[in-house]
Design an enzyme around this catalytic site. Structure first.
Site, PDB file in Angstrom:
ATOM      1  N   GLY A   1       0.781  -1.234   0.000  1.00 27.04           N
ATOM      2  CA  GLY A   1       0.000   0.000   0.000  1.00 27.04           C
ATOM      3  C   GLY A   1       0.802   1.268   0.000  1.00 27.04           C
ATOM      4  O   GLY A   1       0.765   2.046  -0.956  1.00 27.04           O
ATOM      5  N   GLU A   2       1.545   1.527   1.046  1.00 28.34           N
ATOM      6  CA  GLU A   2       2.302   2.778   1.169  1.00 28.34           C
ATOM      7  C   GLU A   2       3.805   2.530   1.185  1.00 28.34           C
ATOM      8  O   GLU A   2       4.569   3.416   1.559  1.00 28.34           O
ATOM      9  CB  GLU A   2       1.896   3.509   2.450  1.00 28.34           C
ATOM     10  CG  GLU A   2       0.462   3.979   2.454  1.00 28.34           C
ATOM     11  CD  GLU A   2       0.108   4.728   3.729  1.00 28.34           C
ATOM     12  OE1 GLU A   2       0.880   4.680   4.706  1.00 28.34           O
ATOM     13  OE2 GLU A   2      -0.955   5.374   3.739  1.00 28.34           O
TER      14      GLU A   2
END
Length: 119
Positions: free
Chosen positions: A26-27
């Protein structure tokens, strides 16, 4: 657009033909830097950290920082150890990232991979 700016800041630091920066979850991003020693990897990670902070992207709702910053975990294998176990190398990077996040964020932490059952 913000994600694009962060990715662009990271990839601009990886200048050699075989260097690779890619989204990893995700990040998270991963940077693969073949034939980069411990000092070189740390230097590049610090350039990445400073480059993203310099973008001054507002981090709305964050209790950590007013702008988007990076916490980086750097892992290297022993110079010349071409048979390094990539899953172990990734685990070392994760440990270093965990330390960076828990020691205040917006920082670089480093972990050296230990050889198992080798010379």
């Amino acid at each position: 657009m913000q994600s694009y700016s962060v990715r662009r800041a990271l990839t601009s630091c990886a200048e050699r033909p075989l260097d690779l920066v890619a989204r990893y979850g995700g990040e998270e991003f991963v940077a693969l830097l073949p034939e980069t020693d411990r000092n070189g990897a740390r230097h590049l990670a610090e350039r990445m950290r400073a480059g993203v902070e310099a973008l001054s992207i507002p981090h709305v709702g964050s209790s950590i920082a007013e702008v988007v910053t990076l916490s980086l975990g750097v892992a290297t294998h022993k110079d010349g150890d071409a048979k390094a176990d990539l899953s172990q190398l990734l685990a070392c990077a994760d440990q270093a990232l965990y330390r960076a996040k828990h020691q205040g964020r917006n920082r670089v932490e480093q972990e050296a991979m230990q050889r198992v059952g080798g010379d």
